[in-house]
Every structure is written in structure tokens, then in C-alpha cells.
Scaffold this motif. Structure first.
Motif, PDB file in Angstrom:
ATOM      1  N   TYR A 318       0.806  -1.225   0.000  1.00 30.28           N
ATOM      2  CA  TYR A 318       0.000   0.000   0.000  1.00 30.28           C
ATOM      3  C   TYR A 318       0.837   1.272   0.000  1.00 30.28           C
ATOM      4  CZ  TYR A 318      -3.757  -3.279   1.055  1.00 30.28           C
ATOM      5  OH  TYR A 318      -4.640  -4.317   0.987  1.00 30.28           O
ATOM      6  N   ASP A 319       1.930   1.282   0.729  1.00 29.61           N
ATOM      7  CA  ASP A 319       2.756   2.494   0.758  1.00 29.61           C
ATOM      8  C   ASP A 319       3.355   2.782  -0.620  1.00 29.61           C
ATOM      9  OD1 ASP A 319       2.167   2.864   3.397  1.00 29.61           O
ATOM     10  OD2 ASP A 319       4.010   1.917   4.142  1.00 29.61           O
ATOM     11  N   ARG A 320       3.906   1.753  -1.257  1.00 31.86           N
ATOM     12  CA  ARG A 320       4.453   1.937  -2.604  1.00 31.86           C
ATOM     13  C   ARG A 320       3.359   2.312  -3.588  1.00 31.86           C
ATOM     14  NH1 ARG A 320       7.910  -2.589  -5.164  1.00 31.86           N
ATOM     15  NH2 ARG A 320       7.944  -0.963  -6.767  1.00 31.86           N
ATOM     16  N   SER A 321       2.207   1.697  -3.428  1.00 30.83           N
ATOM     17  CA  SER A 321       1.093   1.985  -4.322  1.00 30.83           C
ATOM     18  C   SER A 321       0.652   3.438  -4.195  1.00 30.83           C
ATOM     19  CB  SER A 321      -0.084   1.054  -3.999  1.00 30.83           C
ATOM     20  OG  SER A 321      -1.220   1.409  -4.752  1.00 30.83           O
ATOM     21  N   GLU A 322       0.528   3.928  -2.961  1.00 37.33           N
ATOM     22  CA  GLU A 322       0.110   5.313  -2.755  1.00 37.33           C
ATOM     23  C   GLU A 322       1.121   6.284  -3.362  1.00 37.33           C
ATOM     24  OE1 GLU A 322      -1.098   8.428   0.839  1.00 37.33           O
ATOM     25  OE2 GLU A 322      -0.819   6.289   1.271  1.00 37.33           O
ATOM     26  N   ALA A 323       2.399   5.960  -3.228  1.00 36.07           N
ATOM     27  CA  ALA A 323       3.430   6.825  -3.807  1.00 36.07           C
ATOM     28  C   ALA A 323       3.295   6.899  -5.328  1.00 36.07           C
ATOM     29  CB  ALA A 323       4.815   6.315  -3.422  1.00 36.07           C
ATOM     30  N   GLU A 324       2.954   5.782  -5.961  1.00 37.51           N
ATOM     31  CA  GLU A 324       2.787   5.775  -7.417  1.00 37.51           C
ATOM     32  C   GLU A 324       1.523   6.542  -7.823  1.00 37.51           C
ATOM     33  OE1 GLU A 324       4.915   4.831  -9.650  1.00 37.51           O
ATOM     34  OE2 GLU A 324       6.333   4.071  -8.162  1.00 37.51           O
ATOM     35  N   TYR A 325       0.436   6.423  -7.039  1.00 42.44           N
ATOM     36  CA  TYR A 325      -0.777   7.199  -7.340  1.00 42.44           C
ATOM     37  C   TYR A 325      -0.473   8.698  -7.274  1.00 42.44           C
ATOM     38  CZ  TYR A 325      -3.953   3.168  -7.161  1.00 42.44           C
ATOM     39  OH  TYR A 325      -4.617   1.989  -7.415  1.00 42.44           O
ATOM     40  N   ARG A 326       0.294   9.100  -6.270  1.00 39.71           N
ATOM     41  CA  ARG A 326       0.629  10.523  -6.140  1.00 39.71           C
ATOM     42  C   ARG A 326       1.531  10.969  -7.291  1.00 39.71           C
ATOM     43  NH1 ARG A 326      -1.242  12.859  -1.993  1.00 39.71           N
ATOM     44  NH2 ARG A 326      -1.948  11.727  -0.149  1.00 39.71           N
ATOM     45  N   ARG A 327       2.414  10.080  -7.712  1.00 39.42           N
ATOM     46  CA  ARG A 327       3.270  10.414  -8.846  1.00 39.42           C
ATOM     47  C   ARG A 327       2.429  10.557 -10.116  1.00 39.42           C
ATOM     48  NH1 ARG A 327       7.320   7.852 -12.322  1.00 39.42           N
ATOM     49  NH2 ARG A 327       6.748   5.751 -11.641  1.00 39.42           N
ATOM     50  N   ALA A 328       1.417   9.722 -10.246  1.00 37.92           N
ATOM     51  CA  ALA A 328       0.527   9.837 -11.407  1.00 37.92           C
ATOM     52  C   ALA A 328      -0.180  11.186 -11.421  1.00 37.92           C
ATOM     53  CB  ALA A 328      -0.494   8.700 -11.399  1.00 37.92           C
ATOM     54  N   LEU A 329      -0.635  11.635 -10.244  1.00 34.68           N
ATOM     55  CA  LEU A 329      -1.290  12.949 -10.166  1.00 34.68           C
ATOM     56  C   LEU A 329      -0.325  14.071 -10.546  1.00 34.68           C
ATOM     57  CD1 LEU A 329      -3.505  12.872  -6.941  1.00 34.68           C
ATOM     58  CD2 LEU A 329      -4.258  12.861  -9.325  1.00 34.68           C
ATOM     59  N   ASP A 330       0.907  13.959 -10.087  1.00 37.54           N
ATOM     60  CA  ASP A 330       1.906  14.991 -10.408  1.00 37.54           C
ATOM     61  C   ASP A 330       2.191  15.050 -11.906  1.00 37.54           C
ATOM     62  OD1 ASP A 330       2.108  15.616  -7.738  1.00 37.54           O
ATOM     63  OD2 ASP A 330       3.878  14.365  -7.386  1.00 37.54           O
TER      64      ASP A 330
END
Length: 434
Positions: A318-330
């Protein structure tokens, strides 16, 4: 006299049709025998032209050997490529560095948590039909594996149907050395087909119970958001930087084999061998690349980043996944902005950060995600106890689904749910006003 004239006229007409000329009146008188011999020679040439060039034997175009065992004969081809040679943009040598646990993350399958690609066998078949079934046979079976610094490919070919038993016997002995299998759509096609062919030959496919990485499904999860097609050749061009030249389309391969059985001309068949060899090497390269994306977070396109985040979330990272979701938003995910916000809201809710989840649901709703308004309505009704905000969220959601209500079943169910919630909220508000 009349019959002789008629015969001469018929012969002259035949000469005109076959030669485009008549020997009569050209100053040269040929005997009847000479004229008939000339027609026979011309007919033989025309027949040869109709049939096309002489068949080319298999051994002249494909470097292989005849193999004999207790079940008969078949044809075997072996090639190898050094792992230092890149396949497109993919370094095959990376196969030795991939952590065995990565395949389990890629697939979220418990049986594949300890899947070492360097110890697996890669398999692909060319068949007499694309629909499967007991009437379909695998006339060419390619297998590949890592052997030190080489990737070895062996191709088992039955030159005619009676060689199937010998081919399968030898293949069974080969596969018995491995306990892990990699295919592309093999769970739906290759493995059931081979299982059926082994049974028909009173044998058993040795890899039936082995841990099986079918790369079609992970490839779709990683790249379907960006690529129109996730066929192997499409993935070669779209993510591996590889384009085949002069390749034979897969749908033409069954007919090529039928033609080979009838005429024994190996010119088109040689292309089938090369097609199969490329598939096997691409299969290994794709496995390496997919694992690299999981280990290194190589995605750059926001659609790929979102897809990678989903893969990691599915594996409960989940932590890695959340980081990738935030990167997608950026990166600006475009049409995936709403779904990305929803996934982040779910993560916030799971972490007990309800205010942050509410803000993300509202943002997702503004991006056109009706699920955002539905979740926000529930949040304000049950957690924040703010009926006015809950009603406002319901109204926003209803505005989104109403235009699609009579055209889409899901929209109809959502609209019905919003209406029931609205009525309940109105009753609650009226009750409080009393």
C-alpha cells in the motif's frame, strides 16, 4: 476428307491458343509429329509454371536435425542467444537479478511468491487452428530457458501428423527438467491444448501442476491503459522497443502448415520457425521487463504509473502503491485523474484519515467520478453527521448519473440509490427540525 480438314483446323486452333501463332503459311513446314511434340513441350512448361517453383526441402532453409526415439521421428531445431544481447530495449541478462518474490507481486498469486525466472521454461506453440479443441494439433512447440550466459531455444516440429507421438515423448523428457512454466495466454490456450494432445497419445503433460506465470494478464494490468492492444507483437513495439520485419501473421500459420504437408515446400515454413523463435525470446524479455517495472518503478507515462500503482495495491504494497498514485497525479493523468483520486481516498479511509478522504472524494466528484459523491454523501451522513452536506453530495451525484439513467444499467442503479438516500436524508432532516 471433311474429317481430315476438321482435324487440321482443330490442331491449328490449338496451336494458336497455346503458341499464339500457326505454323501454316510462315514459310516453314513442320511435320505433324513435330507439331505435336512442340505442343507437348509447351504444355509441360505451362504446367510447371502453373505449379510454381520446385519445393525447397526443410533442411535447406532451417538448420536442424532429425531425431529418433522409441515413438518414431521428428525434427528438432536448437538456437541460442547470449544474454548480453538486448532484445529490443530489454537486457536479457537482468533475468539473473530479478528477485523470485517479484513475480508474486506482479501477479498477486500466492503460488508464484517464489518464482525464479532463471529456472523456468518458456513455452509457445504453433498450431493447426486458433480455436483449440481436440481437432487442433501443435505442430511446432518452442521452449526456451536460461543456461548460464545463454538463452537456449529448442523447437520441436512434426513434419507430418504421424510424428506427433515422437515429438511429445521427447518434449516430455525435456520439460521434466523444469518445475516452473512461463507462457503468454498459455492458461487458456497452450496448456489445455497440450494436455489434450498428450492424453490422446496416452501420456500426461508434465507441466500441468507446475507454478505457471501467464504473462498476458500482468501485461494487461501494466499496459492496457496506454496500449490499444496487448498482443505480444503490440507489446514488443509499445514497451520493448522492438519491431519485427517480414514476420508472418499468426492467423496465416495454420494454412502454411497445411501447405507444407501437401507440397513439402519449406519457404513459408521457415518464417514460422523464426516467428516461433522470436515469440519465445520475446516472452523471456517481457517477463524481465514486467518484473523490472515492479522492482524499479520504471513507468513514466501517467497511465502506466496508475497501472503500476494498481498492481502494487493488488499485491497489498500500500505504501508503494500510494506513492505511485501521487506520482501519477503529479504527471497529470488526464482521464485517470478521477480514478486516481478515488484510490487515494480509499487509502486515506483505510488509514483512518477521514477528513483527507472526504477532500479527495470531493475532488474526484468534481473530476466526474460519481463514486466520489456517493462516498462523500455516506461520509457526511454517517460520520460527520452533516445532513446538509450529505444532501448536497447526493444532488451532485444525481446530476451526473441522470443523463445516463435510461441508457446504462449501472447508472440506473446509482440513480436509484441516490434517490433512496435523498429520501432518507430528507426524512432525517425533517425529524431533526421537529
Amino acid at each position: 476428307m471433311g474429317e481430315a480438314s476438321s482435324g487440321a483446323f482443330g490442331l491449328e486452333r490449338l496451336e494458336r491458343e497455346m503458341l499464339g501463332e500457326s505454323p501454316l503459311g510462315d514459310g516453314e513446314v513442320l511435320s505433324l509429329k513435330a507439331r505435336l511434340e512442340r505442343l507437348v513441350a509447351v504444355a509441360a512448361v505451362k504446367e510447371k509454371e502453373r505449379r510454381g517453383p520446385a519445393p525447397v526441402p526443410l533442411e535447406e532453409l532451417v538448420e536442424g536435425m532429425r531425431v529418433e526415439n522409441e515413438r518414431g521421428e521428428f525434427f528438432l531445431v536448437e538456437t541460442a542467444v547470449h544474454l548480453e544481447v538486448r532484445h529490443g530495449d530489454v537486457p536479457l541478462s537482468r533475468v539473473h537479478a530479478i528477485e523470485p518474490s517479484t513475480v508474486g507481486i506482479l501477479t498477486a498469486e500466492p503460488d508464484l511468491q517464489d518464482f525464479d525466472l532463471s529456472r523456468a521454461v518458456f513455452l509457445d506453440t504453433e498450431t493447426t487452428g486458433l480455436a483449440g479443441g481436440t481437432g487442433t494439433a501443435a505442430f511446432l512447440i518452442g521452449v526456451g530457458w536460461v543456461d548460464g550466459d545463454l538463452f537456449v531455444v529448442r523447437q520441436y516440429f512434426m513434419r507430418d501428423y504421424h510424428e506427433e507421438a515422437a515429438l511429445l515423448h521427447a518434449l516430455s523428457e525435456e520439460l521434466a527438467r523444469f518445475d516452473r512454466l512461463v507462457t503468454f495466454n498459455g492458461k487458456m490456450f497452450d496448456v489445455p491444448l497440450l494436455d489434450a494432445r498428450f492424453r490422446l497419445n496416452r501420456g500426461r503433460f508434465p507441466m500441468s501442476g507446475a507454478p505457471h506465470l501467464d504473462l498476458l494478464h500482468p501485461a494487461r494490468r501494466l499496459w492496457k491503459a496506454r496500449l490499444e492492444s496487448c498482443r505480444l507483437q503490440s507489446l514488443e513495439a509499445g514497451v520493448m522497443g522492438l519491431r519485427r520485419h517480414g514476420d508472418i501473421p499468426g492467423e496465416e500459420i495454420p494454412q502454411v502448415y497445411f501447405d507444407w504437408v501437401r507440397r513439402r515446400d519449406a519457404r513459408m515454413l521457415a518464417k514460422v520457425f523464426e516467428h516461433n523463435r522470436q515469440d519465445i525470446v520475446s516472452l523471456a524479455a517481457l517477463a524481465v521487463l514486467a518484473c523490472q517495472w515492479v522492482e524499479d518503478g520504471r513507468a513514466e507515462d501517467p497511465r502506466d504509473v496508475f497501472s503500476l500503482a494498481r498492481v502494487l495495491e493488488r499485491a497489498r504494497l500500500y505504501d508503494r502503491s500510494e506513492a505511485e498514485y501521487r506520482r501519477a497525479l503529479d504527471l497529470g493523468p488526464g482521464a485517470l485523474r478521477g480514478p486516481t483520486l478515488l484510490r487515494l481516498a480509499w487509502r486515506a479511509k483505510r488509514a483512518g484519515e477521514h477528513d483527507r478522504a472526504a477532500a479527495l472524494w470531493a475532488e474526484a466528484g468534481e473530476a466526474g467520478e460519481v463514486e466520489g459523491w456517493r462516498e462523500l454523501a455516506m461520509h457526511h451522513e454517517h460520520r460527520a453527521r452533516d445532513l446538509g452536506q450529505a444532501l448536497a453530495a447526493v444532488e451532485r451525484g444525481m446530476r451526473l448519473v441522470e443523463p445516463e439513467r435510461h441508457r446504462d444499467v449501472r447508472a440506473w442503479h446509482l440513480a436509484e440509490g441516490f434517490e433512496r438516500r435523498q429520501q432518507r436524508l430528507l426524512r432525517k432532516r425533517a425529524k431533526r427540525g421537529m
